[in-house]
Design an enzyme around this catalytic site. Structure first.
Site, mmCIF file in Angstrom:
data_model
loop_
_atom_site.group_PDB
_atom_site.id
_atom_site.type_symbol
_atom_site.label_atom_id
_atom_site.label_comp_id
_atom_site.label_asym_id
_atom_site.label_seq_id
_atom_site.Cartn_x
_atom_site.Cartn_y
_atom_site.Cartn_z
ATOM 1 N N GLU A 122 -20.603 4.072 4.705
ATOM 2 C CA GLU A 122 -20.474 3.935 6.162
ATOM 3 C C GLU A 122 -19.194 4.651 6.532
ATOM 4 O O GLU A 122 -18.095 4.148 6.270
ATOM 5 C CB GLU A 122 -20.388 2.457 6.561
ATOM 6 N N ILE A 164 -13.540 -1.800 1.126
ATOM 7 C CA ILE A 164 -13.394 -2.261 2.520
ATOM 8 C C ILE A 164 -12.265 -1.490 3.229
ATOM 9 O O ILE A 164 -11.204 -1.278 2.637
ATOM 10 C CB ILE A 164 -13.018 -3.776 2.520
ATOM 11 N N PRO A 165 -12.465 -1.119 4.498
ATOM 12 C CA PRO A 165 -11.360 -0.521 5.265
ATOM 13 C C PRO A 165 -10.558 -1.614 5.977
ATOM 14 O O PRO A 165 -10.844 -2.794 5.809
ATOM 15 C CB PRO A 165 -12.099 0.355 6.269
ATOM 16 N N TRP A 166 -9.626 -1.193 6.791
ATOM 17 C CA TRP A 166 -8.721 -2.170 7.408
ATOM 18 C C TRP A 166 -9.143 -2.573 8.814
ATOM 19 O O TRP A 166 -8.591 -3.508 9.375
ATOM 20 C CB TRP A 166 -7.281 -1.627 7.460
ATOM 21 N N LYS A 195 -12.900 -4.665 -3.077
ATOM 22 C CA LYS A 195 -11.555 -4.080 -3.037
ATOM 23 C C LYS A 195 -11.095 -4.073 -1.590
ATOM 24 O O LYS A 195 -11.699 -3.439 -0.727
ATOM 25 C CB LYS A 195 -11.531 -2.638 -3.576
ATOM 26 N N GLY A 228 -15.385 3.511 5.298
ATOM 27 C CA GLY A 228 -14.094 4.178 5.473
ATOM 28 C C GLY A 228 -14.310 5.588 5.985
ATOM 29 O O GLY A 228 -15.352 5.888 6.576
ATOM 30 N N GLU A 284 -12.329 13.076 13.961
ATOM 31 C CA GLU A 284 -12.182 11.655 14.281
ATOM 32 C C GLU A 284 -10.695 11.338 14.432
ATOM 33 O O GLU A 284 -9.915 11.545 13.494
ATOM 34 C CB GLU A 284 -12.785 10.807 13.168
ATOM 35 N N CYS A 313 -15.302 2.870 14.384
ATOM 36 C CA CYS A 313 -16.113 4.047 14.044
ATOM 37 C C CYS A 313 -17.100 4.399 15.148
ATOM 38 O O CYS A 313 -17.579 5.519 15.204
ATOM 39 C CB CYS A 313 -16.840 3.799 12.731
ATOM 40 N N GLY A 355 -17.044 7.967 8.975
ATOM 41 C CA GLY A 355 -16.442 8.170 10.281
ATOM 42 C C GLY A 355 -17.443 8.486 11.384
ATOM 43 O O GLY A 355 -18.623 8.732 11.131
ATOM 44 N N LYS A 414 -0.925 9.979 12.612
ATOM 45 C CA LYS A 414 -2.171 10.750 12.701
ATOM 46 C C LYS A 414 -2.558 10.951 14.184
ATOM 47 O O LYS A 414 -2.856 12.063 14.619
ATOM 48 C CB LYS A 414 -3.269 9.966 11.965
HETATM 49 P P1 NAD Z 1 -10.125 5.143 4.140
HETATM 50 O O1 NAD Z 1 -11.241 6.049 3.786
HETATM 51 O O2 NAD Z 1 -8.749 5.671 4.101
HETATM 52 O O3 NAD Z 1 -10.118 3.852 3.199
HETATM 53 C C1 NAD Z 1 -11.221 2.967 3.131
HETATM 54 C C2 NAD Z 1 -11.177 2.231 1.811
HETATM 55 O O4 NAD Z 1 -11.395 3.163 0.755
HETATM 56 C C3 NAD Z 1 -9.839 1.555 1.504
HETATM 57 O O5 NAD Z 1 -10.092 0.346 0.820
HETATM 58 C C4 NAD Z 1 -9.172 2.555 0.575
HETATM 59 O O6 NAD Z 1 -8.214 1.988 -0.291
HETATM 60 C C5 NAD Z 1 -10.364 3.043 -0.219
HETATM 61 N N1 NAD Z 1 -10.173 4.346 -0.857
HETATM 62 C C6 NAD Z 1 -9.412 5.385 -0.432
HETATM 63 N N2 NAD Z 1 -9.505 6.411 -1.304
HETATM 64 C C7 NAD Z 1 -10.332 6.015 -2.297
HETATM 65 C C8 NAD Z 1 -10.806 6.626 -3.484
HETATM 66 N N3 NAD Z 1 -10.464 7.872 -3.824
HETATM 67 N N4 NAD Z 1 -11.639 5.927 -4.280
HETATM 68 C C9 NAD Z 1 -12.015 4.665 -3.960
HETATM 69 N N5 NAD Z 1 -11.589 4.028 -2.838
HETATM 70 C C10 NAD Z 1 -10.764 4.698 -2.017
HETATM 71 O O7 NAD Z 1 -10.477 4.563 5.592
HETATM 72 P P2 NAD Z 1 -9.606 3.585 6.486
HETATM 73 O O8 NAD Z 1 -8.478 4.359 7.078
HETATM 74 O O9 NAD Z 1 -9.334 2.325 5.753
HETATM 75 O O10 NAD Z 1 -10.662 3.211 7.648
HETATM 76 C C11 NAD Z 1 -10.883 4.010 8.741
HETATM 77 C C12 NAD Z 1 -12.152 4.820 8.561
HETATM 78 O O11 NAD Z 1 -13.259 3.949 8.346
HETATM 79 C C13 NAD Z 1 -12.538 5.634 9.781
HETATM 80 O O12 NAD Z 1 -12.923 6.919 9.376
HETATM 81 C C14 NAD Z 1 -13.726 4.883 10.356
HETATM 82 O O13 NAD Z 1 -14.606 5.658 11.126
HETATM 83 C C15 NAD Z 1 -14.365 4.360 9.140
HETATM 84 N N6 NAD Z 1 -15.214 3.207 9.450
HETATM 85 C C16 NAD Z 1 -16.564 3.371 9.398
HETATM 86 C C17 NAD Z 1 -17.394 2.311 9.729
HETATM 87 C C18 NAD Z 1 -18.883 2.447 9.671
HETATM 88 O O14 NAD Z 1 -19.553 1.425 9.692
HETATM 89 N N7 NAD Z 1 -19.426 3.641 9.583
HETATM 90 C C19 NAD Z 1 -16.840 1.081 10.095
HETATM 91 C C20 NAD Z 1 -15.465 0.959 10.127
HETATM 92 C C21 NAD Z 1 -14.659 2.027 9.793
#
Ligand code: NAD
Length: 493
Positions: A255, A153-155, A179, A233, A383, A289, A257, A339
């Site tokens: 899902e 999950i992202p934040w 997670k 993420g 992005e 996103c 960027g 960023k």
């Molecule tokens: P991120 O990729 O930094 O992290 C997302 C999740 O992945 C977090 O839980 C992080 O701890 C985990 N993670 C990071 N590295 C990992 C690894 N090597 N192995 C396993 N897990 C790992 O993203 P973020 O900063 O939390 O969120 C912002 C991003 O999410 C933006 O790029 C946004 O566009 C994207 N997003 C996409 C959607 C969609 O539906 N397409 C929705 C919301 C956000």
């Protein structure tokens, strides 16, 4: 207001457990106060969580019961979330910085609605029987749950995005290890706590681990006991997850960027477009996103439209996310601000002009509109995930589509015109998974959402989102007394 500091715990096999490594914290985006202390789940804790999920998948009967019983669990979870909507929305507002009105209406009430949709969807899962078989052969496809799913999950929507994965996974009969994001552990944990003692939910069906990408995320994603990874993420992390999951050929849905264009034609309803795009570009401070991050305006109305949008953007209320009047809150973290500031610092060098905003105070960034950058610039291609909109002048329809498609992302796009022929023509040419006409940000539980190109793989929401958690088993049942190949060999001899 919730003031005490939360000590995050992992949820494994129905117990809240302590332990792990690499302590980390989450803080309130608007005032920096400590919200939550956590330890990262190490490989050992991840192993326990996956084992609990596997045990529950195999022995608890969760996957074998009537879908109506799994639906009842999801409905109860929705009711619990509804009862706790106010404190959980407040926690999200504090931890992520999302203005409270949006936390309540879009995040928490959106999540409640999705849980109820997935409860219904659980009962609507069907396979196929081919009508092409001879009478003695029943040849069918049977939906079965994939197994143990890692939900990363992202934040930016720490509750709603958990629900978009957990809802369909449970509807399908899977068990899960969630997670949380290291930025928002408290918000995701507050939702998972609603699963405690949920009538009908066996221990181990839902597990939660906290921690960053390394060591926690990596240990989970590469774990041989995980059958599927569902991730939301960044594209960079999505790519890494695909590599790690390849070790055991896990199913993945990603899902990732976006860099959503809004194509504005001269014949559009300008007042509506200005309303929608000032929200669409800057909602959640652009930390979405599908935020409209690239405005592509017909040359005929470019100057006027951009001037009007600058005026609207300057009126958007920026402020404390706990204040009901705020529409734009702070960015989630210093890391995110750094960023965004790198992109702002690049405007000059990329030949751009800041037409609105550009102001930064603490973690607050005022809605910013940049004109004059090239379509190949980093501002136009990468992005930003902050409240920064780049604007382009389009010389006709083909040019507008070319600019829109000229990025590696393909998540959301919007088209603004009153000409239905043009709208359909443009929609057909756009390389995006989610296209809006004369609106921005319509998201419904019933309709599938997901990206093309480097925005992702797979779909969330709708029945398509539930099918991502199913493995299809083809079964052929032959009631003939004769084996068909035998007849074949005898014919040959
Ligand atoms: P991120 O990729 O930094 O992290 C997302 C999740 O992945 C977090 O839980 C992080 O701890 C985990 N993670 C990071 N590295 C990992 C690894 N090597 N192995 C396993 N897990 C790992 O993203 P973020 O900063 O939390 O969120 C912002 C991003 O999410 C933006 O790029 C946004 O566009 C994207 N997003 C996409 C959607 C969609 O539906 N397409 C929705 C919301 C956000």
């Amino acid at each position: 207001m919730i003031d005490q500091v939360l000590e995050a715990r992992h949820y494994v096999g129905g117990e809240w457990i302590e332990g792990g490594c690499d302590p980390f914290e989450s803080t309130a985006s608007h005032d920096g106060r400590l919200i939550c202390r956590a330890l990262a789940a190490d490989a050992g804790i991840v192993d326990q969580a996956v084992a609990a999920a596997r045990e529950a998948f195999v022995t608890s009967g969760w996957k074998d019961r009537r879908a109506a019983e799994r639906a009842a669990v999801l409905l109860e979870l929705a009711d619990r979330l509804e009862a706790q909507a106010a404190p959980i929305a407040e926690l999200v507002a504090r931890e992520m910085g999302k203005p409270i009105r949006l936390s309540v209406d879009r995040e928490i009430h959106g999540a409640i609605d999705k849980l109820r949709f997935f409860a219904g969807a659980a009962r609507a899962l069907v396979g196929d029987v081919t009508g092409a078989s001879p009478a003695h052969l029943l040849d069918l496809t049977m939906p079965t749950p994939v197994g143990v799913c890692a939900l990363v999950i992202p934040w930016n929507d720490p509750v709603d995005l958990t629900v978009r994965k957990l809802g369909p996974a449970l509807a399908a009969g899977c068990t899960v290890v969630v997670k949380s994001s290291e930025e928002t552990p408290a918000s995701t944990e507050a939702f998972i706590r609603l699963c405690e003692d949920l009538p009908g939910l066996p221990p181990g069906v839902v597990n939660l681990v906290h921690g960053p990408g390394a060591p926690t995320g990596e240990a989970l994603v590469r774990h041989p006991g995980v059958d599927k990874v569902s991730f939301t993420g960044s594209t960079a992390t999505g790519r890494r997850i695909m590599e790690l999951a390849a070790g055991t050929l896990k199913r993945v849905s990603l899902e990732c960027g976006g860099k959503a264009p809004a194509l504005v034609f001269a014949d559009c309803d300008r007042a509506k477009a200005l309303d929608a795009l000032s929200y669409g570009a800057f909602l959640y401070s652009g930390q979405s996103c599908t935020a409209a991050t690239r405005l592509i305006v017909d040359d005929a109305i470019y100057d006027e439209f951009v001037a009007d949008l600058v005026e609207r953007s300057e009126q958007l209320p920026v402020g404390d996310p706990l204040d009901e009047g705020s529409l734009i809150g702070p960015l989630v973290s210093q890391r995110q601000l750094d960023k965004v500031q790198q992109f702002l610092a690049a405007v000059d060098g990329e030949g751009g002009t800041i037409a609105a905003g550009g102001r930064v105070d603490g973690l607050y960034v005022w809605p910013t509109i940049v004109t004059g950058v090239d379509i190949a610039s980093t501002l136009a291609q990468e992005e930003i995930f902050g409240p920064v909109l780049t604007v382009f002048r389009a010389e006709g329809e083909e040019h507008a589509v070319q600019i829109a498609n000229g990025v590696r992302y393909g998540l959301g796009a919007s088209v603004w015109t009153k000409d239905i022929d043009r709208a359909l023509r443009v929609v057909r040419k756009l390389e995006f998974g989610d296209v809006w006409v004369n609106t921005h940000y319509v998201r419904q539980a019933e309709t599938p959402f997901g990206g093309w190109k480097e925005s992702g793989v797979g779909r969330e929401l709708g029945l398509a989102g539930v099918r991502e958690y199913l493995a299809w088993k083809r079964v052929a049942i032959d009631t003939s007394p004769q084996f068909h190949l035998k007849t074949w060999f005898e014919d040959e001899s």
